[in-house]
Design an enzyme around this catalytic site. Structure first.
Site, short mmCIF file in Angstrom:
data_model
loop_
_atom_site.label_atom_id
_atom_site.label_comp_id
_atom_site.label_asym_id
_atom_site.label_seq_id
_atom_site.Cartn_x
_atom_site.Cartn_y
_atom_site.Cartn_z
CG HIS A 124 1.95 -0.63 1.33
ND1 HIS A 124 2.45 0.64 1.52
CD2 HIS A 124 1.35 -0.97 2.49
CE1 HIS A 124 2.15 1.06 2.74
NE2 HIS A 124 1.50 0.09 3.36
CG ASP A 136 1.92 2.23 6.93
OD1 ASP A 136 1.91 1.30 6.10
OD2 ASP A 136 0.98 3.02 7.08
CD GLU A 170 -1.78 0.10 1.74
OE1 GLU A 170 -2.53 -0.47 2.54
OE2 GLU A 170 -1.24 1.19 1.99
CD GLU A 171 -0.21 4.22 3.20
OE1 GLU A 171 -1.42 4.34 3.51
OE2 GLU A 171 0.63 3.73 3.95
CG ASP A 199 0.40 -2.66 5.40
OD1 ASP A 199 1.26 -1.89 5.85
OD2 ASP A 199 -0.62 -2.29 4.81
CG HIS A 286 -0.82 7.04 7.72
ND1 HIS A 286 -2.08 6.99 7.18
CD2 HIS A 286 -0.17 5.94 7.28
CE1 HIS A 286 -2.20 5.88 6.44
NE2 HIS A 286 -1.04 5.22 6.50
#
Length: 316
Positions: A124, A136, A170-171, A199, A286
């Site tokens: 992603h 990420d 994707e998130e 990922d 994140h």
């Protein structure tokens, strides 16, 4: 990698340009003897890091992130697409709508190979809104991109057809990859002999996790790591939380790699892999600190080489 909360977003999707490569075969193959099996190249980690630097610059110039529906995401996709177009891939942009914003998948087909046997690798490309998303999932996206470019540099002609993908949203719950899988006919879905997902593969306090899914794909990755003397563990933290899930749910064989997110590294894992026990594999998961400073070069290098190894091994 998305949060462990199940995805709540439903994609109402419209296709902008969807024309997946439907033909192509290796010309001039001698029927009487097996072709020599080509060895995977070493993937220069400097090249992978150069892509990450570009993704960081894109995020910095676009509000600090590369999230779905934001200018940073589209600029990231345009960067990857330009590299692939210049390298001779057939690229397709797939458009969908989610949370009232337009999202995009990028599909890149390498001409040739048996299109009834497609080896597909993906990652992603979107970040969360909190930061640039360099681990990420710039890490997986950059490694898949550099592997695709290595295919071009090598003039690789595998028996099977190679396809690479970069997913949007994707998130928000694997929206882009789920849309892609749902858009395939049953016949085209059955032509994908394996989907490899990458990922988060450069975590700063890394582990070496292999997806416990298709046995042949899992064995391929374990063979690579055994060859360089690095022990692995079965990946459980992100099971069902990334873009392999829609493929797996549709019956496609899947596998992949993961270097760890917000779970804590144990003392046994630190003994096995190095790093620091009692800390997360990625303390910036994140967060705004997921920048180019949030990458372990050794993990990124090993995992990028593993991507190429699997692509070469599984496509011949």
């Amino acid at each position: 990698m998305k949060l462990s909360v199940p995805g709540r977003v439903t994609a109402t999707a419209v296709v902008a340009t969807v024309s997946l490569l439907a033909g192509g075969s290796i010309a001039g193959a001698a029927p009487a003897e097996q072709p020599a099996v080509a060895a995977a190249p070493d993937i220069p980690v400097a090249n992978v890091k150069a892509h990450l630097a570009q993704l960081q610059s894109i995020a910095t110039a676009n509000g600090g992130n590369r999230a779905h529906g934001r200018t940073g995401y589209k600029a990231s996709l345009d960067y990857v697409k330009a590299k692939l177009d210049a390298a001779g891939f057939t690229t397709t942009t797939q458009q969908f709508t989610s949370s009232g914003r337009t999202g995009y998948n990028l599909i890149a087909d390498w001409p040739g190979g048996d299109t009834n046997q497609v080896v597909m690798s993906g990652s992603h490309l979107d970040s969360v809104t909190a930061g640039a998303g360099i681990n990420d999932n710039g890490s997986g996206s950059a490694a898949v991109l550099e592997t695709a470019l290595a295919v071009s540099r090598a003039g690789f002609h595998p028996t099977k057809h190679l396809r690479f993908a970069w997913w949007g949203a994707e998130e928000l719950g694997m929206v882009g990859s789920r849309y892609y899988v749902n858009s395939l006919s049953t016949a085209n879905r059955s032509r994908i002999s394996g989907y490899l997902n990458f990922d988060m593969i450069g975590s700063p306090n890394p582990g070496y996790f292999v997806y416990d899914d298709d046995p042949a794909i899992e064995k391929t990755f374990k063979t690579y790591y055994a060859g360089i003397g690095v022990p692995t563990e079965i990946e459980t933290e992100g099971d069902g939380r990334s873009d392999h899930a829609p493929f797996k749910n549709a019956g496609v064989p899947v596998g992949g790699l993961f270097s760890g997110a917000d779970y804590i590294k144990t003392a046994a894992q630190a003994t096995k892999w190095g790093g620091t026990s009692g800390l997360a594999f990625d303390r910036c998961y994140h967060s705004s600190c997921d920048t180019t400073a949030n990458i372990n070069d050794t993990a990124l290098d090993r995992n990028s080489d593993a991507v190429a190894y699997a692509v070469w091994e599984l496509s011949q």
